[in-house]
Enzyme design. Sequence first.
Site, PDB file in Angstrom:
ATOM      1  N   ASP A  11     -34.502  21.821   8.439  1.00  0.00           N
ATOM      2  CA  ASP A  11     -33.644  20.781   7.863  1.00  0.00           C
ATOM      3  C   ASP A  11     -33.038  19.930   8.982  1.00  0.00           C
ATOM      4  OD1 ASP A  11     -34.201  22.003   5.460  1.00  0.00           O
ATOM      5  OD2 ASP A  11     -32.198  22.862   5.177  1.00  0.00           O
ATOM      6  N   GLY A  37     -35.602  25.265   3.551  1.00  0.00           N
ATOM      7  CA  GLY A  37     -36.748  25.470   2.641  1.00  0.00           C
ATOM      8  C   GLY A  37     -36.318  26.435   1.563  1.00  0.00           C
ATOM      9  N   GLY A 219     -19.587  28.275 -13.050  1.00  0.00           N
ATOM     10  CA  GLY A 219     -20.198  29.594 -12.954  1.00  0.00           C
ATOM     11  C   GLY A 219     -21.649  29.591 -13.387  1.00  0.00           C
ATOM     12  N   GLY A 245     -27.519  26.920  -4.275  1.00  0.00           N
ATOM     13  CA  GLY A 245     -28.399  27.413  -5.340  1.00  0.00           C
ATOM     14  C   GLY A 245     -29.319  28.511  -4.834  1.00  0.00           C
ATOM     15  N   ASP A 246     -29.791  28.369  -3.613  1.00  0.00           N
ATOM     16  CA  ASP A 246     -30.672  29.399  -3.032  1.00  0.00           C
ATOM     17  C   ASP A 246     -29.896  30.699  -2.784  1.00  0.00           C
ATOM     18  OD1 ASP A 246     -32.745  27.535  -3.020  1.00  0.00           O
ATOM     19  OD2 ASP A 246     -32.167  26.793  -1.042  1.00  0.00           O
TER      20      ASP A 246
HETATM   21  O1  RIB Z   1     -32.180  24.132  -1.491  1.00  0.00           O
HETATM   22  C1  RIB Z   1     -31.909  23.585  -0.235  1.00  0.00           C
HETATM   23  C2  RIB Z   1     -33.199  23.354   0.499  1.00  0.00           C
HETATM   24  O2  RIB Z   1     -33.951  22.365  -0.157  1.00  0.00           O
HETATM   25  C3  RIB Z   1     -33.043  22.846   1.912  1.00  0.00           C
HETATM   26  O3  RIB Z   1     -32.918  23.880   2.843  1.00  0.00           O
HETATM   27  C4  RIB Z   1     -34.273  21.973   2.107  1.00  0.00           C
HETATM   28  O4  RIB Z   1     -35.148  22.458   3.072  1.00  0.00           O
HETATM   29  C5  RIB Z   1     -34.925  21.884   0.735  1.00  0.00           C
HETATM   30  O5  RIB Z   1     -36.014  22.720   0.622  1.00  0.00           O
END
Ligand code: RIB
Length: 307
Positions: A11, A37, A219, A245-246
């Site tokens: 990023d 990613g 939430g 979100g990840d």
């Molecule tokens: O969800 C965030 C991610 O979306 C970032 O890290 C970027 O690389 C994209 O994949």
Amino acid sequence: MIVVFGSINLDLVTEVAAIPRPGETVLGPGYAKIPGGKGANQALAARRAGARVALVGATGRDDFAEAALALLAADDVDLTGVARVEAPTGAAFIAVDARGENAIVVASGANAFARADGLAAVPLGPNDTLLLQRETPDAENLAAARRAKAAGARVVLNLAPAGALSEAWLRTLDVLVLNEHEAAALGAATGVGSAPDAVARAIDARHGVACVVTLGAEGAIAWTGGVRREAPAPTIEVVDTTGAGDAFVGAFAAALDHGLHIGGALLRGVAAGGLACTRHGAQTSLPRAPEIEALALKIGAADLIRG
Ligand code: RIB
């Protein structure tokens, strides 16, 4: 064990006063290179939440590859399924505004060459979870899902970036994770409206797929087996929402993989997502198990914690 089949990016992050509109140029003070990613972020999030994790995907043979994989390697994510291909490592161009909101453009690069065959490096069984997103080719994602299903593993899809879901996909999934925008897009495409609750309920009722929707400051909710579950969000000071979100998906999957009920997994997901918002960057913001547990205990009802 959790196997993530997904994207690996570096990023390039700039702080801006406001996200540029189409045709507009804005200036930022500088930029940071931060591992990212969606696949790689969710792999590290699950690992930091306490799961054993392997990542399958692709990078180039360039300097960006080492930088993109550095934090995963430092936290012992199994990277034997990461192929090196003749394409540049994926990169994401991220602008973060003064409120911590972001706009992201991903140049797929090597991610377009990620192949489900890479799963041969990390065999899946009935006690395992395959975690997928949509930054790698859809046909390869579906092939990976089918392979995991045939092996008896749990299949979890985070439908990000937003997209449609075929019948073939719905037959293969155990859990679908959406944010509000992804839920609205899916609901519009399937004629159930844009309300997160209605979308999740319909996915559960029509297809027998547990469906989670994250709601930011509200939430998260889930429908599974005709039952609705919910978890409140923690009160936090937002610095940067990139990767939140990840963080949710990784911690949620780690909790399921650990044998927790979906209610307990939701609570850990919202705790991890909230913590990630209080720090800069994607992988640099991902919390570890003790702080996730502490915050989940603080915000959650006792029955969810036991769930
Ligand atoms: O969800 C965030 C991610 O979306 C970032 O890290 C970027 O690389 C994209 O994949």
